[in-house]
Structure formats: structure tokens, C-alpha cells
Design a protein around this motif. Structure first.
Motif, mmCIF file in Angstrom:
data_model
loop_
_atom_site.group_PDB
_atom_site.id
_atom_site.type_symbol
_atom_site.label_atom_id
_atom_site.label_comp_id
_atom_site.label_asym_id
_atom_site.label_seq_id
_atom_site.Cartn_x
_atom_site.Cartn_y
_atom_site.Cartn_z
ATOM 1 N N THR A 196 68.869 44.118 -2.181
ATOM 2 C CA THR A 196 69.848 43.377 -2.981
ATOM 3 C C THR A 196 69.268 42.052 -3.448
ATOM 4 O O THR A 196 69.397 41.673 -4.613
ATOM 5 N N ASP A 247 66.108 41.347 -3.875
ATOM 6 C CA ASP A 247 65.090 41.657 -4.883
ATOM 7 C C ASP A 247 65.710 41.871 -6.255
ATOM 8 O O ASP A 247 65.215 41.356 -7.262
ATOM 9 N N TRP A 248 66.808 42.636 -6.307
ATOM 10 C CA TRP A 248 67.430 42.923 -7.604
ATOM 11 C C TRP A 248 67.994 41.652 -8.228
ATOM 12 O O TRP A 248 67.767 41.371 -9.401
ATOM 13 N N TYR A 249 68.729 40.858 -7.443
ATOM 14 C CA TYR A 249 69.315 39.639 -7.996
ATOM 15 C C TYR A 249 68.244 38.636 -8.432
ATOM 16 O O TYR A 249 68.407 37.955 -9.449
ATOM 17 N N GLU A 250 67.136 38.542 -7.699
ATOM 18 C CA GLU A 250 66.030 37.686 -8.145
ATOM 19 C C GLU A 250 65.472 38.178 -9.476
ATOM 20 O O GLU A 250 65.110 37.372 -10.332
ATOM 21 N N SER A 251 65.426 39.478 -9.673
ATOM 22 C CA SER A 251 64.859 40.035 -10.910
ATOM 23 C C SER A 251 65.690 39.702 -12.138
ATOM 24 O O SER A 251 65.180 39.762 -13.255
ATOM 25 N N VAL A 252 66.972 39.336 -11.942
ATOM 26 C CA VAL A 252 67.815 38.984 -13.084
ATOM 27 C C VAL A 252 68.103 37.482 -13.142
ATOM 28 O O VAL A 252 69.005 37.038 -13.853
ATOM 29 N N GLY A 253 67.337 36.686 -12.368
ATOM 30 C CA GLY A 253 67.393 35.242 -12.534
ATOM 31 C C GLY A 253 68.047 34.435 -11.425
ATOM 32 O O GLY A 253 68.087 33.208 -11.507
ATOM 33 N N ARG A 282 68.313 32.658 -7.703
ATOM 34 C CA ARG A 282 67.327 32.111 -6.769
ATOM 35 C C ARG A 282 67.883 32.228 -5.339
ATOM 36 O O ARG A 282 69.082 32.115 -5.123
#
Length: 82
Positions: free
Chosen positions: A17, A19-25, A27
Motif C-alpha cells: 500500500t 509503495d502504491w501511494y508513493e508512486s502517485v505522489g 510521501r
């Protein structure tokens, strides 16, 4: 203390989770793991918004999901007529 609401979402895999949220901006602000294990709690941010994730959620296509809301309010006792 600023007034705010922070959802805590129960997810099957906190690490994935994050990883995915970091991938869309988003922090990462904080991550907690049991002694060297996989993360089982995290707090992330996007702008002034915050979201927390905790382990133990189940994969689901159901309409209702498991979410807790943490509300910060000044003088909550004075707001009994809300």
C-alpha cells in the motif's frame, strides 16, 4: 493543534500500500514494524492531508470497507449540541 480528520484504513499489505501511494505522489511520514518484520502501520501525506494504514484488513470487493477516522477538534466537550 490544528483541527483535522485522519482516516486509518485496514489493508492486507501495508508495504504494498505504501509503495502504491508513493508512486502517485504521497510521501511517507511514519512507518512501524514489529522488530524487523514487515510494516504493519504507516502514515502518509499529500499536501496537508494525512492517511494512516494498518495491517489486518481483508481483500474485498464489498461496498463497506474497514476505516477508522481520527478527529482532532479544539474543545470537543463544548460541542455537545452538534
Amino acid at each position: 493543534m490544528a483541527e483535522s480528520v485522519t482516516p486509518m484504513i485496514h489493508v492486507p499489505d501495508v508495504s504494498a500500500t505504501i509503495d502504491w501511494y508513493e508512486s502517485v505522489g504521497f510521501r511517507v511520514l511514519n512507518v512501524y514494524s514489529e522488530e524487523g518484520g514487515r510494516p504493519d502501520w504507516a502514515q502518509i501525506a499529500l499536501g496537508d492531508g494525512r492517511v494512516m494504514f494498518t495491517s489486518g484488513g481483508k481483500e474485498s470487493t464489498a461496498v463497506r470497507r474497514e476505516v477508522d477516522l481520527y478527529v482532532r477538534s479544539r474543545n470537543v466537550d463544548a460541542r455537545t449540541n452538534v
